[in-house]
Design a protein around this motif. Structure first.
Motif, PDB file in Angstrom:
ATOM      1  N   CYS A  45      54.019  28.720  23.637  1.00  0.00           N
ATOM      2  CA  CYS A  45      53.129  28.511  24.774  1.00  0.00           C
ATOM      3  C   CYS A  45      51.806  27.939  24.276  1.00  0.00           C
ATOM      4  N   THR A  46      51.437  26.796  24.777  1.00  0.00           N
ATOM      5  CA  THR A  46      50.130  26.223  24.493  1.00  0.00           C
ATOM      6  C   THR A  46      49.443  25.920  25.815  1.00  0.00           C
ATOM      7  N   TYR A  47      48.133  25.761  25.745  1.00  0.00           N
ATOM      8  CA  TYR A  47      47.407  25.592  26.992  1.00  0.00           C
ATOM      9  C   TYR A  47      46.236  24.642  26.822  1.00  0.00           C
ATOM     10  N   GLN A  48      45.735  24.201  27.958  1.00  0.00           N
ATOM     11  CA  GLN A  48      44.492  23.447  28.018  1.00  0.00           C
ATOM     12  C   GLN A  48      43.653  24.030  29.134  1.00  0.00           C
ATOM     13  N   THR A  49      42.402  24.286  28.840  1.00  0.00           N
ATOM     14  CA  THR A  49      41.488  24.789  29.852  1.00  0.00           C
ATOM     15  C   THR A  49      40.066  24.427  29.482  1.00  0.00           C
ATOM     16  N   THR A  50      39.240  24.287  30.481  1.00  0.00           N
ATOM     17  CA  THR A  50      37.831  23.981  30.228  1.00  0.00           C
ATOM     18  C   THR A  50      36.952  25.203  30.451  1.00  0.00           C
ATOM     19  N   TYR A  51      37.576  26.338  30.784  1.00  0.00           N
ATOM     20  CA  TYR A  51      36.818  27.533  31.100  1.00  0.00           C
ATOM     21  C   TYR A  51      36.844  28.520  29.939  1.00  0.00           C
ATOM     22  N   LEU A  52      35.796  29.305  29.848  1.00  0.00           N
ATOM     23  CA  LEU A  52      35.678  30.238  28.741  1.00  0.00           C
ATOM     24  C   LEU A  52      36.273  31.603  29.066  1.00  0.00           C
ATOM     25  N   THR A  53      36.093  32.065  30.286  1.00  0.00           N
ATOM     26  CA  THR A  53      36.582  33.390  30.657  1.00  0.00           C
ATOM     27  C   THR A  53      38.013  33.291  31.136  1.00  0.00           C
ATOM     28  N   ALA A  78      52.417  39.106  21.070  1.00  0.00           N
ATOM     29  CA  ALA A  78      51.791  37.787  21.187  1.00  0.00           C
ATOM     30  C   ALA A  78      50.351  37.912  20.729  1.00  0.00           C
ATOM     31  N   THR A  79      49.849  36.847  20.145  1.00  0.00           N
ATOM     32  CA  THR A  79      48.462  36.792  19.691  1.00  0.00           C
ATOM     33  C   THR A  79      47.822  35.541  20.250  1.00  0.00           C
ATOM     34  N   LEU A  80      46.703  35.728  20.920  1.00  0.00           N
ATOM     35  CA  LEU A  80      45.968  34.590  21.452  1.00  0.00           C
ATOM     36  C   LEU A  80      45.207  33.918  20.309  1.00  0.00           C
ATOM     37  N   HIS A  81      45.441  32.647  20.137  1.00  0.00           N
ATOM     38  CA  HIS A  81      44.723  31.865  19.130  1.00  0.00           C
ATOM     39  C   HIS A  81      43.990  30.726  19.840  1.00  0.00           C
ATOM     40  N   LYS A  82      42.719  30.926  20.079  1.00  0.00           N
ATOM     41  CA  LYS A  82      41.951  29.908  20.792  1.00  0.00           C
ATOM     42  C   LYS A  82      41.761  28.655  19.928  1.00  0.00           C
ATOM     43  N   SER A  83      41.780  28.822  18.622  1.00  0.00           N
ATOM     44  CA  SER A  83      41.593  27.667  17.740  1.00  0.00           C
ATOM     45  C   SER A  83      42.727  26.661  17.874  1.00  0.00           C
TER      46      SER A  83
END
Lengths: 111, 112
Positions: free
Chosen positions: B23-31, B65-70
């Motif tokens: 799962c990968t994502y794109q978003t412009t929001y921080l929260t 699962a681990t969220l990796h914002k990088s």
């Protein structure tokens, strides 16, 4: 008990007929949603409701309208149903942007 | 706007072997919060995991699962797949500005 109830579970309609899908929740969630699920397309948002009489279009609102007159109840209306609206429809509710709780779905066939 | 990508439509794995759903994502929001929902045959989707903390492992029912914002990723993994894990899995993200966004879903099929 935390529950989202959808009625009916199965529905067969002829093209051009009107369709009413009903959804209720007992969690006092302010936000409610209607999604449709099609193979390979996932869950597509039709409408979102932020509270009573506060509804916004989702990604695929064309051909649908909604009504929310009580916080616990959210209806999806198809005026003059089309064959391409054959799908599985899910209602969901949430507190803010938190976890969504889904109903069991309505399988609609438009012939 | 936001988008969530699940690259595999179908993942087939042998019982007892590890499994990973991407799962990968794109978003412009921080929260933002991230979810994995699971849908068993003829049932409603239900939440499996939720996370909003970068680099923190979240576990439930043997999945993690681990969220990796990088790398804008939130992959779902399990060390030993079970027959009962066969289901449709959705990755989703949610923020305060938009309705939740779901990926197209990955069907997991676990074979004996």
């Amino acid at each position: 008990d935390m529950k989202v109830t959808q009625m009916p579970r199965y529905l067969i309609k002829r093209m051009g007929e009107n369709v009413l899908l009903e959804c209720g929740q007992d969690m006092s969630h302010e936000t409610m949603y209607w999604y449709r699920q099609d193979p390979g397309l996932g869950l597509q948002l039709i409408y979102i409701s932020y509270d009573v009489d506060s509804n916004s279009e989702g990604d695929i609102p064309k051909g649908y309208r909604v009504s929310r007159k009580k916080r616990e109840h959210f209806s999806l209306i198809l005026d003059s149903a089309k064959t391409n609206q054959t799908s599985v429809y899910f209602c969901a509710s949430s507190h803010g942007r938190n976890t969504l709780y889904f109903g069991a779905g309505t399988r609609l066939s438009v012939l | 706007g936001d988008s969530v990508t699940q690259t595999e439509g179908l993942v087939t794995v042998t019982e007892g072997l590890p499994v990973k759903l991407n799962c990968t994502y794109q978003t412009t929001y921080l929260t933002i919060a991230f979810f994995w929902y699971v849908q068993y045959l003829n049932e409603a989707p239900q939440v499996l995991l939720k996370s909003s903390t970068d680099n923190k492992r979240t576990e439930h029912q043997g999945f993690h699962a681990t969220l990796h914002k990088s790398s804008s990723s939130f992959h779902l993994q399990k060390s030993s797949a079970q027959l009962s894990d066969s289901a449709l899995y959705y990755c989703a993200l949610s923020n305060n500005n938009n309705a939740p966004r779901f990926g197209a879903g990955t069907k997991l099929s676990v074979k004996p």
